[in-house]
Design a protein around this motif. Structure first.
Motif, short mmCIF file in Angstrom:
data_model
loop_
_atom_site.label_atom_id
_atom_site.label_comp_id
_atom_site.label_asym_id
_atom_site.label_seq_id
_atom_site.Cartn_x
_atom_site.Cartn_y
_atom_site.Cartn_z
N ALA A 44 0.86 -1.18 0.10
CA ALA A 44 0.02 -0.04 0.14
C ALA A 44 0.91 1.18 0.07
O ALA A 44 0.68 2.12 -0.87
N TRP A 45 1.89 1.33 0.77
CA TRP A 45 2.78 2.35 0.93
C TRP A 45 3.54 2.61 -0.36
O TRP A 45 3.61 3.94 -0.95
N GLU A 46 3.77 1.70 -1.07
CA GLU A 46 4.67 1.64 -2.25
C GLU A 46 3.73 2.30 -3.19
O GLU A 46 4.15 2.98 -4.36
N LEU A 52 5.19 9.91 -6.30
CA LEU A 52 5.64 11.33 -5.69
C LEU A 52 6.92 11.63 -5.97
O LEU A 52 7.84 10.84 -6.07
N ALA A 53 7.20 13.08 -6.11
CA ALA A 53 8.36 13.36 -6.13
C ALA A 53 9.18 13.02 -4.79
O ALA A 53 8.62 12.96 -3.98
N PRO A 54 10.83 13.27 -4.84
CA PRO A 54 11.33 12.79 -3.82
C PRO A 54 11.00 13.96 -2.54
O PRO A 54 11.07 13.46 -1.43
N ALA A 55 10.88 14.95 -2.87
CA ALA A 55 10.30 16.28 -1.62
C ALA A 55 8.96 15.65 -0.86
O ALA A 55 8.84 15.91 0.06
N GLU A 56 8.11 15.16 -2.01
CA GLU A 56 6.81 14.85 -1.27
C GLU A 56 6.79 13.59 -0.49
O GLU A 56 6.07 13.46 0.51
N ARG A 57 7.67 12.54 -1.10
CA ARG A 57 7.94 11.54 -0.29
C ARG A 57 8.50 11.92 1.18
O ARG A 57 8.06 11.16 2.12
N ALA A 58 9.44 12.71 1.27
CA ALA A 58 10.11 13.16 2.30
C ALA A 58 9.10 13.58 3.28
O ALA A 58 8.92 13.49 4.58
N THR A 59 8.10 14.39 2.78
CA THR A 59 6.92 15.19 3.70
C THR A 59 6.20 13.99 4.23
O THR A 59 5.70 14.08 5.33
N VAL A 60 5.76 13.12 3.31
CA VAL A 60 4.94 11.85 3.78
C VAL A 60 5.59 11.17 4.86
O VAL A 60 4.99 10.94 6.14
N ILE A 61 6.83 10.92 4.73
CA ILE A 61 7.72 10.23 5.86
C ILE A 61 7.77 10.88 7.07
O ILE A 61 7.52 10.55 8.18
#
Length: 64
Positions: A44-46, A52-61
């Motif tokens: 599900a996370w994948e 998502l862009a790397p910056a968006e991934r960092a925000t989610v994490i």
């Protein structure tokens, strides 16, 4: 659990002579099948993070 997985050879135990500890690793014959078996939550996370862009991934994490 480690003993149960060691008996059929899924896990391998080796000694670390420098620290007198045992190192437990997944046997090479089982590494790929285990790696191909993500949990439902990992899948599900994948699927959510894939586009998502790397910056968006960092925000989610960071928010998690």
């Amino acid at each position: 659990m480690v003993s149960e997985l060691s008996r059929p050879g899924v896990l391998q135990r080796t000694a670390d002579p420098a620290e007198c500890r045992r190192i437990i690793a997944i046997a090479s014959a089982y590494a790929a099948p285990i790696g191909d078996w993500p949990s439902d939550s990992a899948s599900a996370w994948e699927s959510v993070m894939r586009d998502l862009a790397p910056a968006e991934r960092a925000t989610v994490i960071t928010a998690s």
